[in-house]
Scaffold this motif. Structure first.
Motif: not given
Length: 175
Positions: A22-49
């Motif tokens: 829900m936050a992603f469309p509002f992230a217009r700069d590369p750093v916030p976009q990258a941070a949201l992607i990294v957070a999504a990837g980290a949560s995907d790894f951590l939830d299963g682990w």
């Protein structure tokens, strides 16, 4: 399974990807976009682990995890298409595995001999998701490598669809 067991930490981590989407469309700069992607990837790894480490894995979590993955990826890809960072053709390539998996799931629910088959995540599908996230990171951080990475996603997606299909046939034969 009670409501309490559904709201464990791994499942909350999975659900966090909906908020990140829900936050992603509002992230217009590369750093916030990258941070949201990294957070999504980290949560995907951590939830299963965490689910495995804490012995809290459940059917609910196994269903929730891929759904929230897809929500995040689809929203991020659609956002990039809307701003012109990806083409519609690239969108189709990025999502072909997801589309085919969804079609296969629906078909399997209507074919009586497949209704008892349990769908499980496959390693090739996890690799596709990882490369999708790398593409999403490359868009704001290294746009020059996006095109070749999208091709890699396409090739891996075809392989994953074949892998899922073979696994389904084998599971059906055993059932």
């Amino acid at each position: 399974m009670g409501e309490r067991s559904r709201l464990n930490l791994p499942n909350l981590l999975s659900l966090s990807r909906v908020a990140l989407a829900m936050a992603f469309p509002f992230a217009r700069d590369p750093v916030p976009q990258a941070a949201l992607i990294v957070a999504a990837g980290a949560s995907d790894f951590l939830d299963g682990w965490l689910a495995r480490a804490r012995h809290t894995a459940s059917k609910w979590g196994a269903l929730l995890d891929p759904i929230t993955d897809r929500i995040f990826v689809v929203v991020a890809i659609a956002t990039y298409v809307a701003v012109g960072a990806l083409t519609v053709g690239q969108l189709v390539i990025m999502l072909i595995r997801d589309i085919m998996t969804a079609v296969g799931f629906v078909v399997a629910r209507f074919v009586p001999s497949l209704q008892r088959v349990t769908f499980r995540a496959r390693w090739l599908g996890k690799i596709v998701t990882t490369v999708q996230l790398i593409v999403l990171l490359a868009i704001p951080l290294a746009p020059v490598i996006v095109r070749p990475l999208v091709i890699v996603v396409g090739v891996l997606s075809v392989a994953a669809v074949i892998d899922y299909t073979i696994a389904l046939w084998r599971a059906r034969a055993r059932a």
